[in-house]
Design an enzyme around this catalytic site. Structure first.
Site, PDB file in Angstrom:
ATOM      1  N   ASP A  81     -15.809  10.285 -13.130  1.00 52.48           N
ATOM      2  CA  ASP A  81     -14.800   9.542 -13.893  1.00 52.48           C
ATOM      3  C   ASP A  81     -14.905   9.909 -15.365  1.00 52.48           C
ATOM      4  OD1 ASP A  81     -14.346   8.345 -11.550  1.00 52.48           O
ATOM      5  OD2 ASP A  81     -14.907   6.303 -12.170  1.00 52.48           O
ATOM      6  N   TYR A  82     -16.150  10.099 -15.808  1.00 55.54           N
ATOM      7  CA  TYR A  82     -16.382  10.387 -17.212  1.00 55.54           C
ATOM      8  C   TYR A  82     -15.744  11.721 -17.609  1.00 55.54           C
ATOM      9  CZ  TYR A  82     -18.738  11.568 -21.525  1.00 55.54           C
ATOM     10  OH  TYR A  82     -18.984  11.944 -22.804  1.00 55.54           O
ATOM     11  N   GLU A  83     -15.961  12.726 -16.756  1.00 54.39           N
ATOM     12  CA  GLU A  83     -15.377  14.039 -17.052  1.00 54.39           C
ATOM     13  C   GLU A  83     -13.848  13.962 -17.060  1.00 54.39           C
ATOM     14  OE1 GLU A  83     -18.571  17.227 -15.282  1.00 54.39           O
ATOM     15  OE2 GLU A  83     -17.607  15.858 -13.900  1.00 54.39           O
ATOM     16  N   TYR A  84     -13.318  13.211 -16.097  1.00 55.65           N
ATOM     17  CA  TYR A  84     -11.859  13.046 -16.033  1.00 55.65           C
ATOM     18  C   TYR A  84     -11.360  12.427 -17.346  1.00 55.65           C
ATOM     19  CZ  TYR A  84      -7.274  11.340 -14.666  1.00 55.65           C
ATOM     20  OH  TYR A  84      -5.929  11.072 -14.627  1.00 55.65           O
ATOM     21  N   ASP A  85     -12.032  11.359 -17.781  1.00 54.10           N
ATOM     22  CA  ASP A  85     -11.625  10.686 -19.017  1.00 54.10           C
ATOM     23  C   ASP A  85     -11.651  11.646 -20.204  1.00 54.10           C
ATOM     24  OD1 ASP A  85     -11.362   8.424 -17.555  1.00 54.10           O
ATOM     25  OD2 ASP A  85     -13.215   7.479 -18.241  1.00 54.10           O
ATOM     26  N   LEU A 131      14.859  -1.609   9.209  1.00 51.71           N
ATOM     27  CA  LEU A 131      14.618  -1.055  10.542  1.00 51.71           C
ATOM     28  C   LEU A 131      14.807  -2.102  11.616  1.00 51.71           C
ATOM     29  CD1 LEU A 131      11.323   0.927   9.865  1.00 51.71           C
ATOM     30  CD2 LEU A 131      13.542   1.915  10.421  1.00 51.71           C
ATOM     31  N   GLU A 161       4.474   7.063  12.777  1.00 50.24           N
ATOM     32  CA  GLU A 161       3.582   6.880  11.624  1.00 50.24           C
ATOM     33  C   GLU A 161       3.430   5.383  11.345  1.00 50.24           C
ATOM     34  OE1 GLU A 161       6.488   8.985   9.505  1.00 50.24           O
ATOM     35  OE2 GLU A 161       7.237   7.233   8.440  1.00 50.24           O
ATOM     36  N   LYS A 163       3.599   1.678   9.706  1.00 51.71           N
ATOM     37  CA  LYS A 163       4.600   0.930   8.939  1.00 51.71           C
ATOM     38  C   LYS A 163       3.832   0.181   7.846  1.00 51.71           C
ATOM     39  CE  LYS A 163       8.459  -2.253   9.472  1.00 51.71           C
ATOM     40  NZ  LYS A 163       8.151  -3.123   8.355  1.00 51.71           N
ATOM     41  N   ASP A 165       2.835  -2.159   4.861  1.00 54.31           N
ATOM     42  CA  ASP A 165       3.276  -3.501   4.510  1.00 54.31           C
ATOM     43  C   ASP A 165       3.155  -3.678   3.002  1.00 54.31           C
ATOM     44  OD1 ASP A 165       4.187  -5.997   4.894  1.00 54.31           O
ATOM     45  OD2 ASP A 165       2.355  -6.822   5.752  1.00 54.31           O
ATOM     46  N   GLU A 222       6.663   3.079  -0.127  1.00 50.66           N
ATOM     47  CA  GLU A 222       6.196   1.703  -0.144  1.00 50.66           C
ATOM     48  C   GLU A 222       5.019   1.610  -1.117  1.00 50.66           C
ATOM     49  OE1 GLU A 222       8.061   0.118   2.126  1.00 50.66           O
ATOM     50  OE2 GLU A 222       7.053  -1.798   2.455  1.00 50.66           O
ATOM     51  N   TYR A 274       7.414   7.895   2.813  1.00 45.61           N
ATOM     52  CA  TYR A 274       7.541   8.091   4.253  1.00 45.61           C
ATOM     53  C   TYR A 274       8.896   8.646   4.687  1.00 45.61           C
ATOM     54  CZ  TYR A 274       9.507   3.487   3.463  1.00 45.61           C
ATOM     55  OH  TYR A 274      10.239   2.459   2.970  1.00 45.61           O
ATOM     56  N   LYS A 348      10.370   7.541  14.711  1.00 45.36           N
ATOM     57  CA  LYS A 348      11.577   8.192  14.198  1.00 45.36           C
ATOM     58  C   LYS A 348      11.923   9.396  15.069  1.00 45.36           C
ATOM     59  CE  LYS A 348      10.356   6.866   9.530  1.00 45.36           C
ATOM     60  NZ  LYS A 348       9.790   7.259   8.243  1.00 45.36           N
ATOM     61  N   LYS A 372       6.486  -3.460  16.043  1.00 44.96           N
ATOM     62  CA  LYS A 372       5.711  -4.448  15.281  1.00 44.96           C
ATOM     63  C   LYS A 372       4.456  -4.840  16.065  1.00 44.96           C
ATOM     64  CE  LYS A 372       7.175  -6.605  12.077  1.00 44.96           C
ATOM     65  NZ  LYS A 372       8.105  -6.979  11.055  1.00 44.96           N
ATOM     66  N   CYS A 466     -19.737 -34.807  -6.466  1.00 40.78           N
ATOM     67  CA  CYS A 466     -20.080 -33.579  -5.744  1.00 40.78           C
ATOM     68  C   CYS A 466     -20.669 -33.936  -4.374  1.00 40.78           C
ATOM     69  CB  CYS A 466     -21.088 -32.775  -6.570  1.00 40.78           C
ATOM     70  SG  CYS A 466     -21.821 -31.422  -5.646  1.00 40.78           S
ATOM     71  N   CYS A 469     -24.700 -32.861  -4.637  1.00 43.85           N
ATOM     72  CA  CYS A 469     -25.703 -33.512  -5.487  1.00 43.85           C
ATOM     73  C   CYS A 469     -25.245 -34.878  -5.992  1.00 43.85           C
ATOM     74  CB  CYS A 469     -26.067 -32.609  -6.660  1.00 43.85           C
ATOM     75  SG  CYS A 469     -24.716 -32.392  -7.835  1.00 43.85           S
ATOM     76  N   CYS A 484     -18.422 -28.952  -9.980  1.00 40.82           N
ATOM     77  CA  CYS A 484     -19.651 -29.704 -10.176  1.00 40.82           C
ATOM     78  C   CYS A 484     -20.372 -28.948 -11.287  1.00 40.82           C
ATOM     79  CB  CYS A 484     -20.466 -29.685  -8.891  1.00 40.82           C
ATOM     80  SG  CYS A 484     -22.194 -30.097  -9.140  1.00 40.82           S
ATOM     81  N   CYS A 489     -27.552 -28.044  -8.843  1.00 42.24           N
ATOM     82  CA  CYS A 489     -27.007 -28.643  -7.622  1.00 42.24           C
ATOM     83  C   CYS A 489     -27.422 -27.795  -6.418  1.00 42.24           C
ATOM     84  CB  CYS A 489     -25.485 -28.697  -7.759  1.00 42.24           C
ATOM     85  SG  CYS A 489     -24.615 -28.876  -6.218  1.00 42.24           S
TER      86      CYS A 489
END
Ligand code: IVH
Length: 726
Positions: A81-85, A131, A161, A163, A165, A222, A274, A348, A372, A466, A469, A484, A489
């Site tokens: 991540d550091y190199e990417y940054d 659909l 493939e 679906k 959500d 999606e 898709y 499809k 579904k 509570c 306690c 609480c 506690c």
């Protein structure tokens, strides 16, 4: 019908040129990785020629796009991540220095400035139909029968493939550039949410459709959130006393409507595509069903163009039996292990040229159908409500249900979240409720079936004290949960130890809830450090603790001493600090105990840490009991420090220092290293962009230049103060 089929076959023979592969080959990948390494060495300050800047910027864009693809599409990055940054920062700096070289598809152009007041309406190039649904193999066979009847074909090839959500989107590309993205809206017209979609890194800003002869393309997809990211969002919300979001779909749809794209960028959104719904060349010819013949080819093409398309998930099935088998395989086996929420499969017709023949009803196309999965919802009765005290003292009402099976799991309790949620849904004891279990998320009450009420239902009353306690409970200003406030506690202590030992934290197998409770009652375990002082001689003699289980527990406790420090931070139960925040903190410190010296402002400089989280971390590390706990854990052998290869604190991020004259503290080189370790830059020449010129004994001409340019001049003392603020 027969004639049409003949024509189709001819058409197929005419167009045998398959789309060209654009996914990088192994050699190309190796080149891009090596180029990244080279680019990491580039000193942007030393570039003065615009032509050179343009070339370097184009290289940086190429490698950043490649790393975005590895990270956001393949989920398999090849640099840190550091190199990417660093690469990103170089591109940003270069474009700042030479604004004329900025291109609209540059990765730096994803996040704009300012808020979106209103989303303009935009008409879709092709109406976005929904659909038709099917729920069992018979429905699918009926669909297949109709497709065959209309096309006159004996056997039809299907593409199947998942679906997804999430929230539906349509993306338009022109001359290879992403120019517009919209929500589904009413199907004809949606909201133009382009700025919010541009921040989603799995949506390429540039995709070389032109390689396939396409000038204008529309892609449907999606926007989704990974299940684990969603879980973390909800954990955070619960901690903050907000009602959890019902499912990843709501979370994605909500995030897309935020007015600030910078905020959208933080929501962990991803976009699957898709369907290629529009593909026209520069002469206005439609290529769908002609040059691009099969849906599976279109998906492969989108995948090769860098989109997150379900190429690996998609199966081309020769007939409806294979379709049914593949749908079942996903419903029974793959659905749960898949990282994204899916509510079914989409079947499809694979041959796109049949789409026109099959046509559509007013609501849905006849060439596709959704299969579904069985709903993970059921109705059952709420028998009772108990109040649980969490590790931070939050009191959560938990509904006890008449056990009911939902998608293969027996559910007998459900979180009722907080008082507002109960009031809003008007939930009463003995009510019949509709419960949903989405993915591995805690079950959730969708609604009360009020029609089933008999009048015997009783309101839910919140306790004044509570349940663990007995101390009074409070609702703090701005919060929706009762708490609480007694940190000793027993329920809170047990929950904190449970959390510390949990899988994502220190992962101490054998130290589960029942054992913790028992050890607590026996007085063995009252604070976290007690875990490392357990009296095993006594434990061995307890009923239910064999030699083997004691040995295993000892081993697990011993092993926990060496976990990465982000897990320890997470395990400390700091309010609002989930795994992601714990990782961020760990990245920027050497030792956990160092956090006691961080100010709220320092903390807020870290990515994704806002004022509330920063204040909570600050408070935690300014509490004597907590600091004592950390030092005790350290003394008992728990690892609290970690060497980092690229340890950079970001306190001097964006600042450039120039040194002149001799310093007492250290050599010039050491001073420069200090600056770089803290995220700043050390430069040898003064310019308008220099943030500070540090003046030592016998300064040179740089001091004069700094005065002339009006750059801030500081002495050694002030410099050391800046550096030590970390
Ligand atoms: S194809 C013309 N494929 O489900 C219809 N839709 O309930 C093209 N969806 O509106 C849709 N995953 O938002 C298609 N693999 C997939 C899908 C998918 C999710 C959504 C889409 C659609 C809705 C219909």
């Amino acid at each position: 019908m027969g004639k049409k089929q003949d024509e189709l076959t001819k058409e197929k023979q005419k167009n045998d040129n398959q789309p060209q592969e654009t996914e990088p080959t192994k050699e190309e990948e190796s080149k891009l990785i090596n180029l990244s390494k080279e680019l990491l060495k580039v000193d942007v300050d030393s570039i003065t020629d615009e032509e050179e800047a343009k070339n370097v910027a184009e290289d940086l864009r190429r490698v950043i796009r490649y790393h975005d693809w590895r990270y956001y599409v393949l989920a398999n990055p090849v640099i840190s991540d550091y190199e990417y940054d660093q690469l990103f920062k170089k591109l940003k700096d270069l474009e700042k220095k030479f604004p004329s070289i900025i291109t609209p598809d540059s990765p730096t152009q994803r996040v704009p400035k300012g808020l979106i007041k209103e989303f303009p309406k935009v008409k879709h190039l092709v109406p976005m139909l929904s659909l038709d649904n099917s729920y069992n193999p018979e429905d699918l066979r009926e669909f297949d029968r109709k497709v065959k009847e209309i096309t006159g074909l004996k056997e039809v090839e299907y593409s199947v493939e998942p679906k997804f959500d999430g929230a539906g989107i349509a993306l338009v590309y022109e001359n290879d550039l992403f120019i517009r993205g919209a929500t589904r809206g009413d199907g004809e017209e949606g909201d133009d949410i382009t700025p919010n979609l541009k921040v989603i890194k799995s949506i390429p800003l540039k995709a070389e459709f032109s390689k396939y002869g396409i000038k204008t393309a529309e892609v449907r997809g999606e926007v989704v959130i990974r299940k684990d990211v969603f879980k973390e969002i909800n954990e955070k919300r619960l901690e903050e006393g907000l009602p959890p979001l019902a499912n990843p779909r709501n979370a994605a749809a909500g995030a897309l409507r935020l007015q600030d794209p910078n905020e959208v960028a933080k929501r962990g959104l991803e976009a699957f595509v898709y369907q290629l719904t529009y593909a026209v060349d520069d002469k206005g010819n439609n290529l769908l069903g002609k040059k691009i013949k099969k849906h599976s080819d279109a998906i492969k093409m989108l995948y090769d163009l860098g989109f997150k398309a379900p190429y690996k998930e998609l199966k081309v099935c020769k007939n409806i039996d294979e379709v049914i088998e593949y749908c079942k395989e996903w419903e029974e086996k793959r659905r749960d292990e898949y990282p994204y929420e899916i509510d079914g499969m989409v079947v499809k017709v694979n041959d796109i040229s049949l789409y026109d023949i099959l046509g559509a009803t007013s609501h849905h196309p006849r060439w596709a159908i959704a299969y579904k999965f069985k709903p993970r919802q059921a109705t059952t009765r709420l028998i009772d409500v108990v109040f649980q005290v969490g590790r931070t003292g939050a009191i959560t009402p938990v509904g006890k249900l008449e056990p009911v099976e939902i998608g293969g799991v027996v559910v007998s309790s459900v979180s009722l979240i907080n008082e507002d949620f109960i009031r809003e849904k008007d939930i009463r004891i003995r009510d019949l409720v509709l419960v949903e279990r989405a993915g591995d998320v805690i079950p959730y009450i969708v609604k009360v079936i009020k029609e089933a009420r008999t009048g015997k239902e009783k309101p839910i009353v919140f306790p004044k004290n509570c349940p663990s306690c007995g101390s009074p409970v409070y609702k703090l200003p701005g919060e929706a949960v009762y708490r609480c406030l007694n940190i000793n506690c027993p329920a809170q202590v047990i929950e904190r130890i449970k959390h510390y030992a949990s899988k994502d934290a220190m992962d101490i197998r054998g130290l589960g809830e029942a054992t913790i409770r028992k050890f607590y009652e026996l007085g063995f375990l009252r604070r976290l450090p007690d875990i490392y002082r357990l009296p095993f001689d006594k434990i061995e003699k307890l009923e239910g603790f064999g030699k083997k289980s004691v040995e295993n527990l000892k081993k697990a406790i011993e092993e926990s001493k060496n976990r990465p420090i982000y897990r320890l931070i997470y395990g400390l139960s700091i309010r609002y600090v989930g795994l992601a925040t714990a990782k961020t903190l760990a990245k920027h410190i050497k030792c956990v105990e160092d956090l006691k010296d961080w100010t709220v402002e320092d903390l807020m400089k870290l990515p994704d840490i806002g004022p509330v989280v920063a204040a909570s971390i600050y408070d935690f590390f300014h509490n004597d009991e907590n600091i004592k706990t950390i030092y005790e854990l350290k003394e008992l052998g728990v690892k609290t420090c970690e060497e980092k290869k690229e340890e950079v604190k970001h306190v001097l991020d964006g600042l450039t220092f120039v040194f002149t004259g001799e310093l007492d503290c250290c050599s010039r080189k050491e001073a420069q290293e200090m600056v770089e370790k803290l995220g700043g830059k050390a430069s040898s020449s003064v310019s308008k962009k220099t943030s500070y010129v540090v003046v030592g004994k016998n300064p040179g001409s740089k001091l004069e230049k700094a005065k002339k340019l009006g750059v801030k001049i500081i002495g050694e003392e002030e410099f050391l103060r800046l550096v030590n603020q970390s």
